[in-house]
Design an enzyme around this catalytic site. Structure first.
Site, PDB file in Angstrom:
ATOM      1  N   GLY B 239       0.833  -1.195   0.000  1.00 16.64           N
ATOM      2  CA  GLY B 239       0.000   0.000   0.000  1.00 16.64           C
ATOM      3  C   GLY B 239       0.865   1.241   0.000  1.00 16.64           C
ATOM      4  O   GLY B 239       0.808   2.060  -0.897  1.00 16.64           O
ATOM      5  N   PHE B 240       1.694   1.349   1.054  1.00 18.15           N
ATOM      6  CA  PHE B 240       2.650   2.455   1.180  1.00 18.15           C
ATOM      7  C   PHE B 240       1.950   3.802   1.141  1.00 18.15           C
ATOM      8  O   PHE B 240       2.524   4.806   0.730  1.00 18.15           O
ATOM      9  CB  PHE B 240       3.736   2.357   0.104  1.00 18.15           C
ATOM     10  CG  PHE B 240       4.342   0.983   0.010  1.00 18.15           C
ATOM     11  CD1 PHE B 240       4.978   0.424   1.117  1.00 18.15           C
ATOM     12  CD2 PHE B 240       4.247   0.235  -1.147  1.00 18.15           C
ATOM     13  CE1 PHE B 240       5.513  -0.860   1.060  1.00 18.15           C
ATOM     14  CE2 PHE B 240       4.773  -1.048  -1.215  1.00 18.15           C
ATOM     15  CZ  PHE B 240       5.412  -1.592  -0.113  1.00 18.15           C
ATOM     16  N   GLY B 468       1.472  -6.623   4.043  1.00 21.51           N
ATOM     17  CA  GLY B 468       2.853  -7.078   3.943  1.00 21.51           C
ATOM     18  C   GLY B 468       3.662  -6.778   5.183  1.00 21.51           C
ATOM     19  O   GLY B 468       4.741  -7.327   5.368  1.00 21.51           O
ATOM     20  N   GLY B 510      -1.026   0.686  12.951  1.00 17.98           N
ATOM     21  CA  GLY B 510      -1.748  -0.577  12.809  1.00 17.98           C
ATOM     22  C   GLY B 510      -1.627  -1.450  14.038  1.00 17.98           C
ATOM     23  O   GLY B 510      -2.636  -1.923  14.592  1.00 17.98           O
ATOM     24  N   LEU B 624       6.579  -7.260  18.321  1.00 14.06           N
ATOM     25  CA  LEU B 624       5.546  -8.302  18.456  1.00 14.06           C
ATOM     26  C   LEU B 624       5.872  -9.552  17.657  1.00 14.06           C
ATOM     27  O   LEU B 624       5.445 -10.650  17.998  1.00 14.06           O
ATOM     28  CB  LEU B 624       4.204  -7.749  17.981  1.00 14.06           C
ATOM     29  CG  LEU B 624       3.707  -6.513  18.727  1.00 14.06           C
ATOM     30  CD1 LEU B 624       2.568  -5.864  17.950  1.00 14.06           C
ATOM     31  CD2 LEU B 624       3.266  -6.878  20.132  1.00 14.06           C
ATOM     32  N   GLU B 699       7.091   2.975   9.321  1.00 16.00           N
ATOM     33  CA  GLU B 699       7.585   4.162   8.634  1.00 16.00           C
ATOM     34  C   GLU B 699       8.917   4.643   9.172  1.00 16.00           C
ATOM     35  O   GLU B 699       9.785   5.066   8.412  1.00 16.00           O
ATOM     36  CB  GLU B 699       6.497   5.244   8.668  1.00 16.00           C
ATOM     37  CG  GLU B 699       5.253   4.634   8.064  1.00 16.00           C
ATOM     38  CD  GLU B 699       4.047   5.506   7.898  1.00 16.00           C
ATOM     39  OE1 GLU B 699       4.093   6.421   7.074  1.00 16.00           O
ATOM     40  OE2 GLU B 699       3.041   5.232   8.573  1.00 16.00           O
TER      41      GLU B 699
END
Lengths: 330, 732, 210
Positions: B239-240, B468, B510, B624, B699
């Protein structure tokens, strides 16, 4: 993409007859990596396609004799991997494997590769750009546009589109020829004469006559080949077109240059042989300094544009490095 | 339940992906599907005066041509940053307007893709042409001070102390301007939509980062109830930021499918995605940085010009990050949005921070040389415990530890500081550079539901998308730990509006928004299982407890929000809106951090730049999923290499649009461009930002790579690159 | 997929066979063995007669060992035929111009860009896609290596990467990290999984070459 009708002849004679019968608006399809690409962009709009991939007789690779003989349908990857070529003509092998990707080299034929068309974005991307090559008489958006990738040699007021191929650049350094077949029989053309400079009609890119098919490429198996390289400078390390490239070859006798070959890629409208630069080398001992001087001669007559002037300095150094790599192998 | 660092597990969806079985949006082929292709505008701005469809209509298999004459019932899109759902407020094909070259002006639908494409090429469009501004530097471009821009969430300039005066009087200072071109996300998966109606219910298959916005946005534009729209996006092929909201083709595809009474698929060609989706705006950043005689930063002045479109203000957050790089004595920013005739720019991975870090971290390097200080030492010296803007403590800030650990791993002590002082055996100039990066630690609300069965199935639904980054693997790891089950028994339903409401997955939030919800719903499940009163032994799995209780299955729900948020935030995501929180929370401020160490080699003759080695260390809170986090970090460094040395949208101002609109001419890194990349993590949970201790990673991993590279280039060559990407000609 | 068929694919180091044949000068025979029978050719009367131009072509080729007979618009790319006609969507469209490698498949064991290949061109050839590599019982060593080295993120370029990687090993281009990087540069991974891809290929090459 415009629709087309499709024919797949099984022999060269049949292909010539099919191509002739198709007439205007007919294109030959070999690997398809240029033609199909340009058809998807609507730059090429053939009405008929002659798929020549069934012509087994054009796929031979013979590097055993005094002449290297490559069928026009030999695939770039197979030729690049030929052991004798890699040993005795590293420039030819490198020019092949440094082009495109292995997928495309598995597809692309040598003949088709010679006829590869320019990457000029104004040519490839259609409206609204003016392009005399794509649409004769419409003008040239590149001359006053983003021309970092455009030609320093062989341009005209009508077109400065760069010939993008690598293999043809290496071939002209070794005086290679192509045999072509057409309705009137076969003839031979030096690779250096195959491509036309744009002049006033850039849409005419080669000297091939209507109905002619490149059937083979022949290269004299000259000893100069061993001391050669295809030095390709790109904007990334692989899978990119040349910013500047140089096919260089030297043969040394008693420490001085007895034979020298130099051709330039990425900087001219056609594969560009730098003969004056070659001559300046004969009889000299090749050093970093003389090699650099040869590079300066090679780029002395460059006609630069707003965004590509850096290639004069870069090009001189690419020639320098290429000659040193070549002489290291000589 | 164990605590501490998470175990490394394999990527849980890798098996499907290596077998070609992961189904992406336009892999769906509903029965009877028709294919769409766009006609695009060839002018820089203006209005359609006529459209000749006759030739196109005569093409065999053409079923429908949609242009502005047919779309009057459709509502225009609304911009996400004006509380809407789309990447911009401008909706091509809904009016005869042309806002930028390359926008769609008609959609052709045919039985086959080949017919649709051919028919599109045969539509003749006549235009009335208007003058336009294609670039940041265009004469007609319109700068607007950001503080004066009318927006839903205004952003003021930052003023801390009297930076102007301090700067004027400073002993050591630099004043430099850094420029960056437009850049394009180019996820490998093309933008595309498959739309299928069943009666009045619309199902959309789409690779997206925001199924919720697609659902509610489509409903709004089509004038149907949102409950009549299902959006399914289990996998997004990258997506980016490009797929973070509704795209132009969605409503048109759904409209065409409704008109035709059959499913329609539109895959937007790569060239068109360059022209009609978001991109990283071009920027011009001036940094004036002052230091005292000890090397402490006393003042920073930061002026930003950032590109936006004529129809939307894409707000700049460059200054918000710049102000947090160091503990400057005084800081002042001034940001202008420069309006151009382009699509609205957007959130390409590290949308502002990549540019900000280039400017700030370059200026710091320049100042370090001005001062004769080591670039790592000057950064350590200027680290801070407190946010200078809001006066709040950092919830966690381990950037100095990133620097120290990175310097050690990299072998920084082998560096000789003088430019051109390190030369390789083959004659290449060696350069070593360092930079830090930071990225806001945001969070947000999330709903979660989980279903556990006696057969051992754990099915969890969360409002987050897998593109991803490995969220599915992180969820499996977390759920496995909390429920004492194997990660492979966990099935996560993501990017699917049939599950819980789907919030935008972007901004590196996210994990921080969904993982706390995953933990909360696991806890709720535990409590519900306990309530069954089975006296199961400590550590029993849900399946074991359900078996003891003779229950087939149990489902529970939960919801969480970020610090400072309340249930109102859930209302936002329940209606397809974005509701992030942070990095400034009521009692603290949260950022993720990076320190990058880069070695470059510059060939003396050709000035070719290579990056054989990068060492990067990150503080993203709790890790995680170690394996996927490492991959994401490596990928971020690859992005940094692309951003520094390869990527630039080329715009011919006479025409607008993008000249190098394909993957042969818009260069992203290939395998041969990438050398050794070593990454490390601090892996200290953030004690305040959420129950999971997780900040963001996606990011920050790329933030600072570019200046580390350009600083290394300076070290190698003595040439200071103040424009990206750095290419051969910049060093010749 | 049956074990027999898997062996066929595994045992086909096509480029080596082809080079050996070409070097021995019997290329004509080798290529004739393709059995290039297309509808266009079937209409020929004599070897020198022109072939017929057809607006549609009936093409037969094998995909993962299953014969496909398709009536084609000759414009159709192999990629679109695989995805939209045959329904094998593992092969991906990333650029449609041979610039990204996402659509890589094998034709007679050689990797090609299916987006720049006319479906009509592969008449009577054997196509292998990602769906034909490995099976439910056992993954291909390259697939397993991609999992083990986490050589993927979003997964969209992965089928093309894996098909290219298998060919890279068969071609003999997996001898060093530098060679792998060069010969895998036709496959763009925007997520940036390149280091994992190189590691996976090094590892799988050892398994494949046993």
């Amino acid at each position: 993409m415009q629709s087309f009708s499709y024919a797949r002849p099984a022999s060269l004679d049949s292909a010539i007859a099919t191509f002739a019968e198709g007439g205007e608006g007919t294109r030959l399809l070999a690997g398809g990596t240029t033609l199909y690409d340009l058809m998807k962009l609507d730059v090429e709009r053939p009405e008929r396609i002659v798929d020549i991939n069934g012509l087994a007789e054009l796929s031979t690779i013979d590097t055993s004799g005094d002449e290297l003989v490559f069928g026009a349908l030999a695939r770039m990857s197979d030729v690049a991997a030929d052991p004798r070529l890699a040993d005795e003509f590293p420039a030819l092998s490198e020019a092949l494997w440094k082009a495109a990707s292995q997928q495309l080299r598995n597809m692309a034929s040598l003949g088709g590769n010679l006829l590869q068309q320019t990457r000029c974005a104004y040519f490839r991307h259609g409206e609204p750009f003016a392009c005399n090559k794509r649409s004769p008489g419409s003008g040239c958006s590149a001359i006053e546009g983003l021309n970092r990738g455009h030609a320093l040699f062989g341009g005209s007021d009508a077109c400065i589109a760069t010939y993008p191929g690598d293999f043809a650049v290496a071939l002209i350094a070794f005086d290679a020829e192509v045999d072509v077949a057409g309705p009137d029989g076969e003839r031979t053309i030096p690779v250096s004469d195959l491509h036309r400079q744009p002049g006033d009609n850039p849409e005419a890119e080669t000297v091939l006559m209507p109905g002619e098919i490149i059937i083979r490429i022949r290269v004299p198996a000259d000893a100069v080949g061993r001391g050669s390289t295809y030095h390709k400078i790109r904007d990334r390390e692989s899978y990119a077109f040349a910013v500047v490239s140089a096919a260089a070859a030297v043969r040394l006798e008693a420490g001085v240059v007895a034979d020298a070959r130099l051709a330039l890629g990425g900087v001219a409208t056609v594969p560009w042989r730098a003969r004056e630069a070659e001559h300046s080398l004969i009889g000299t001992a090749l050093t970093a300094e003389t090699a650099r001087a040869v590079g300066e001669i090679a780029f002395a007559d460059a006609v630069t544009r707003e965004h590509n002037a850096f290639k004069v300095e870069l090009g001189a150094n690419v020639v320098r490095d290429a000659l040193l790599i070549a002489s290291g192998r000589a | 339940m164990p605590t501490g660092p998470y175990a490394e597990i394999p990527r849980v969806d890798a098996y499907e992906k290596v077998r070609g079985r992961a189904i992406y949006g336009t892999d769906n082929n509903p029965s009877g599907v028709a294919y769409g292709a766009f006609v695009t505008a060839t002018i820089g701005r203006g209005r359609i005066t006529a459209m000749d469809l006759s030739e196109a209509q005569s093409i065999d298999g053409v079923r429908l041509i949609v242009n502005h004459e047919h779309t009057s019932d459709l509502q225009p899109a609304r911009f996400i940053m004006q509380h809407g759902f789309a990447f911009q407020s401008y909706s091509p094909v809904l009016t005869p307007n042309v806002a930028y070259r390359g926008q769609p002006v008609a959609l052709v639908v045919a039985d086959t893709l080949e017919s649709a494409i051919e028919a599109a090429s045969r539509i003749r469009v006549s235009y009335e042409e208007h003058p336009f501004a294609a670039t940041l530097d265009s004469e007609r471009a319109e700068p607007v001070p950001q503080a004066e821009a009318a927006t839903a969430w205004p952003i003021d300039d930052i003023v801390v102390g009297d930076a102007e005066t301090v700067y004027a009087d400073a002993a050591v200072k630099v004043d430099a301007t850094y420029t960056m071109p437009t850049q394009h996300q180019n996820p490998m998966e093309l933008i595309g939509t498959v739309a299928a109606w069943d009666g009045d219910h619309l199902t959309v298959y789409e690779g997206t980062q925001n199924a919720g916005a697609c659902k509610f946005g489509l409903a709004e534009q089509l004038g149907i109830p949102p409950e009549n729209v299902t959006v399914i996006s289990p996998y997004t092929g990258g997506g980016f930021g490009q797929k973070n909201t509704m795209q132009s083709q969605q409503v048109l595809t759904a409209f065409a499918a409704r008109e035709l009474g059959r499913p329609v698929k539109v895959v937007v060609p790569r060239r068109q995605t360059f022209h009609d989706s978001s991109f990283r705006p071009a920027t011009r950043q001036r940094v004036r940085l002052a230091a005292d005689s000890a090397g402490r930063f006393t003042a920073a002045l930061y002026d930003v010009d950032a590109q936006t479109s004529m129809h939307d203000f894409f707000q700049s957050e460059h200054a918000d990050t710049a102000a947090r790089h160091y503990g400057y004595g005084a800081f002042r920013s001034f940001t202008r949005l420069v309006r151009t005739d382009t699509p609205t720019p957007g959130y390409m991975r590290a949308p502002f921070e990549h540019a900000t870090a280039f400017a700030i971290e370059s200026a710091v390097d320049e100042l370090a040389y001005e001062h004769g200080m080591d670039p790592v030492q000057i950064r350590l010296l200027n680290d801070t415990d407190t946010d200078i803007v809001d006066g709040l403590p950092h919830s966690s800030r381990h950037v100095s530890e990133c620097l120290r650990r990175g310097a050690e791993l990299f072998g920084w002590d082998r560096r000789t500081p003088e430019p051109r002082s390190m030369v390789a055996q083959n004659g290449d100039l060696i350069g070593m550079g360092v930079a830090i990066g930071l990225y806001a630690g945001s969070g947000g609300p999330n709903r979660a539901s989980v279903r556990a069965t006696r057969d051992g199935i754990i099915e969890i639904s969360l409002g987050v998308h897998e593109m991803g980054q490995g969220i599915r693997t992180a969820i499996a790891n977390v759920v496995a730990r909390h429920l004492n089950v194997a990660p492979e028994s966990v099935t996560a339903i993501l990017g699917d509006t049939r599950g819980v409401p789907q919030m935008l997955t972007a901004g590196s939030w996210g994990s921080a928004s969904s993982i706390p919800a995953a933990e909360a719903v696991c806890e709720a499940l535990r409590e519900a299982l306990d309530a069954l009163g089975t006296n199961a032994p400590e550590g029993a799995s849900p399946a074991e407890i359900l078996a003891l209780a003779d229950h087939d299955e149990l489902s529970v729900e939960a919801a969480t929000f970020a610090p400072g948020q309340n249930r109102d935030a859930l209302g936002e995501i329940d209606t397809g809106h974005v509701a992030p929180s942070g990095p400034v929370y009521p009692d603290f401020i949260t950022y993720s951090y990076a320190a990058h160490f880069v070695e470059v080699r510059v060939e003396q003759t050709t000035r070719r730049i290579r990056v054989p080695r990068v060492v990067s260390v990150f503080d993203c809170g709790r890790v995680l999923s170690p394996r996927t986090a490492r991959s994401q970090a490596i990928g971020g460094v690859v992005w940094g290499v692309g951003g520094a040395l390869r990527e630039a949208g080329e715009v011919d101002p006479r025409y607008g649009g993008v000249l190098n609109a394909d993957m042969a001419e818009y260069l992203v890194p290939v395998n041969a461009d990438i050398g050794s990349i070593e990454v490390g993590f601090i892996d200290e949970p953030d004690p305040m930002v959420n129950r999971s201790g997780v900040k963001g990673l996606g990011e920050v991993v790329l933030v600072g790579v570019a200046p580390a590279i350009t600083n290394a280039i300076y070290h190698a060559t003595g040439v200071r690159a103040r424009h990206l990407p750095v290419r051969i000609e910049d060093l010749v | 997929m049956s074990d027999d068929r898997k062996r066929t694919i595994e045992k086909r180091p096509w480029s080596i066979t082809r080079r050996a044949v070409l070097a021995s000068g019997s290329a004509v025979g080798a290529l004739a063995a393709f059995g290039l029978k297309t509808p266009a050719m079937a209409q020929e009367t004599t070897p020198a007669a022109p072939a017929a131009f057809l607006p549609r072509v009936l093409v037969s080729f094998a995909v993962n060992g299953v014969t496909q007979d398709i009536d084609l618009d000759p414009r159709t790319s192999l990629l679109d035929a695989l995805r939209e006609t045959i329904g094998l969507t593992g092969t991906k469209k990333g650029c449609d111009h041979g610039q990204c490698g996402a659509c890589t498949v094998h034709v007679d064991g050689r990797r090609v860009a299916s987006c720049l290949t006319l479906a009509a061109q592969v008449a009577d050839r054997e196509i292998t896609t990602i769906e034909g590599l490995g099976d439910d019982e056992a993954l291909h060593p390259m697939q397993q290596a991609f999992i083990d080295h986490d050589a993927l993120q979003c997964g969209y370029c992965t089928p093309g990467q894996i098909m290219a990687a298998v060919a890279c090993v068969h071609e003999g281009h997996a001898g060093s990290e530098a060679e792998i990087r060069e010969y895998m540069s036709g496959n763009i991974c925007r997520c940036g999984a390149y280091p994992g891809i190189v590691a996976a290929i090094r590892n799988a090459a050892q398994v494949m070459e046993g």
